[in-house]
Enzyme design. Structure first.
Site, mmCIF file in Angstrom:
data_model
loop_
_atom_site.group_PDB
_atom_site.id
_atom_site.type_symbol
_atom_site.label_atom_id
_atom_site.label_comp_id
_atom_site.label_asym_id
_atom_site.label_seq_id
_atom_site.Cartn_x
_atom_site.Cartn_y
_atom_site.Cartn_z
ATOM 1 N N TYR A 1 65.121 31.973 57.141
ATOM 2 C CA TYR A 1 63.842 31.269 57.454
ATOM 3 C C TYR A 1 62.656 32.077 56.661
ATOM 4 O O TYR A 1 61.763 31.520 56.068
ATOM 5 C CB TYR A 1 63.446 31.272 59.139
ATOM 6 C CG TYR A 1 62.126 31.007 59.438
ATOM 7 C CD1 TYR A 1 61.709 29.523 59.404
ATOM 8 C CD2 TYR A 1 61.153 32.129 59.965
ATOM 9 C CE1 TYR A 1 60.519 29.371 59.967
ATOM 10 C CE2 TYR A 1 59.989 31.617 60.248
ATOM 11 C CZ TYR A 1 59.453 30.308 60.359
ATOM 12 O OH TYR A 1 58.374 29.799 60.546
ATOM 13 N N SER B 1 54.135 31.095 57.125
ATOM 14 C CA SER B 1 54.304 32.062 58.325
ATOM 15 C C SER B 1 54.255 33.469 58.058
ATOM 16 O O SER B 1 54.237 33.979 56.773
ATOM 17 C CB SER B 1 55.595 31.885 58.943
ATOM 18 O OG SER B 1 56.038 32.693 59.914
#
Length: 251
Positions: free
Chosen positions: A150, A137
């Site tokens: 995250y 990501s």
């Protein structure tokens, strides 16, 4: 040709499985939800093998499940692994975040990914061929409020991918990391906001996000490159997303 895809029951995973099968692959689809996997099996046919498995569970349990696959889908036949399963939970600042959310992200985004990789990699190394495609990501490169653990898990995925490349130099096994920005038409944000549709709609209002089909196309493009080319990483954003200035606070 045989691929293994985690997080196969929806979103990126479902579209990756569909794209690969349409290109002639057999696909092992791993996910936690049996009913959704069976629906996909009905759609995609006998070239899709659904495996109900929570990859965040123990390495030994995951290994036992994958060692019992039928011959057509055996570990030694796998050409591509797509480590797609992952999640984000919450956007609270670190001092308010739920520690159990942190642990769940670590278990899925890191432990699950490395378990699948460690199980399949020796077979690829032995035949000197194969591709590991990890789903990272932009959160692994760019910090933003609430991304805390995250983002850290995705930074791990980026560095783990690069270190795999170092270990596999000259072995014929390729490793790629796909790093998307804002993505829509998946369950990702619904899970992150714990089913709060108002927050989800607000996030995507008047945006044109990356779609699961776009990610499936990227996976197929990586897989279609000549064997002497390794795509180290691909970072992609929708045109509606870009970079922000560094924050300065005035106390």
């Amino acid at each position: 040709m045989l691929a293994l895809v985690t997080g196969a029951s929806s979103g990126f995973g479902y579209h990756i499985c569909k794209k690969l099968i349409n290109q002639g692959y057999n696909v092992i689809g791993i996910a936690r939800r049996t009913e959704k996997l069976e629906t996909i099996k009905h759609e995609l046919g006998t070239n899709f093998l659904p495996i109900t498995l929570d990859i965040s569970e123990s390495y030994e349990k995951t290994l036992d499940k994958l060692l019992s696959l039928p011959t057509k889908f055996s570990l030694k036949e796998i050409d591509i692994v797509v480590n797609n399963a992952g999640l984000a939970l919450g956007l609270e600042p670190a001092y308010k975040a739920d520690i159990h959310d942190w642990y769940q992200m670590l278990d899925t985004n890191i432990k699950g990914l490395i378990s699948i990789t460690r199980i399949v990699l020796p077979y690829m190394e032995e035949k000197r061929d194969g591709i590991i495609i990890n789903m990272g990501s932009i959160a692994g490169s760019y910090a933003y409020p609430g991304a805390n653990v995250y983002g850290a898990t995705k930074a791990f995925v980026e560095q783990f991918s690069l270190n795999l490349r170092a270990d596999l130099a000259g072995k014929g096994v390729r490793v790629s990391n796909i790093e998307p920005g804002l993505c829509g038409n998946t369950e990702f944000s619904l899970v992150r906001f714990r089913g709060d549709l108002t927050q989800v709609k607000k996030l995507y209002d008047r945006t044109n996000p990356i779609l699961p089909e776009d990610i499936a196309n990227v996976v197929l493009w990586i897989a279609s490159q000549p064997k002497h080319i390794n795509i180290n990483r691909i970072e992609l954003m929708p045109t509606s997303q870009s970079f922000n200035h560094l924050q300065v606070t005035h106390n």
